[in-house]
Design a protein around this motif. Sequence first.
Motif, PDB file in Angstrom:
ATOM      1  N   ARG A   4      71.645 112.842  79.879  1.00  0.00           N
ATOM      2  CA  ARG A   4      71.396 113.728  80.728  1.00  0.00           C
ATOM      3  C   ARG A   4      71.308 113.447  82.236  1.00  0.00           C
ATOM      4  NH1 ARG A   4      66.508 116.029  77.389  1.00  0.00           N
ATOM      5  NH2 ARG A   4      66.171 117.069  79.401  1.00  0.00           N
ATOM      6  N   LYS A   5      71.647 114.168  82.947  1.00  0.00           N
ATOM      7  CA  LYS A   5      71.221 113.800  84.574  1.00  0.00           C
ATOM      8  C   LYS A   5      70.674 114.945  85.112  1.00  0.00           C
ATOM      9  CE  LYS A   5      74.828 112.041  86.389  1.00  0.00           C
ATOM     10  NZ  LYS A   5      76.112 111.398  87.071  1.00  0.00           N
ATOM     11  N   ASN A   6      69.925 114.506  86.553  1.00  0.00           N
ATOM     12  CA  ASN A   6      69.533 115.670  87.148  1.00  0.00           C
ATOM     13  C   ASN A   6      69.415 114.751  88.559  1.00  0.00           C
ATOM     14  OD1 ASN A   6      68.641 118.334  87.739  1.00  0.00           O
ATOM     15  ND2 ASN A   6      66.666 117.034  88.107  1.00  0.00           N
ATOM     16  N   GLN A   7      69.942 115.487  89.559  1.00  0.00           N
ATOM     17  CA  GLN A   7      69.798 115.061  90.737  1.00  0.00           C
ATOM     18  C   GLN A   7      69.954 113.457  90.976  1.00  0.00           C
ATOM     19  OE1 GLN A   7      65.767 116.006  92.403  1.00  0.00           O
ATOM     20  NE2 GLN A   7      66.271 118.423  92.164  1.00  0.00           N
ATOM     21  N   GLY A   8      71.059 113.077  90.466  1.00  0.00           N
ATOM     22  CA  GLY A   8      71.194 111.450  90.502  1.00  0.00           C
ATOM     23  C   GLY A   8      70.469 110.588  89.672  1.00  0.00           C
TER      24      GLY A   8
END
Length: 84
Positions: A4-8
């Motif tokens: 999972r990724k969020n904002q880099g």
Amino acid sequence: MEWRKNQGFIIVNQITVGSAEFVLGVHEKNPNSFVTWQCKGKDDYFWGHYFTNLLAAQKDFCRRALDEIKAIEGMKKPPKTNER
């Protein structure tokens, strides 16, 4: 495990306490940038705490989970009475 990724930030650790999820992320382009977030539904990240030190981020990650545990425990305790 699905990444999972969020904002880099790549999510490298997660813990669920009750209905709350807490995550720890490391920035994919800056390995000295870390974050902890509370998360809902595996894609709604909020209340980010940002760090430049992994140990400090891990400590915050654990503290946030423990605070949630204490809050849940506090809700389950019967109210104190002033009986004498």
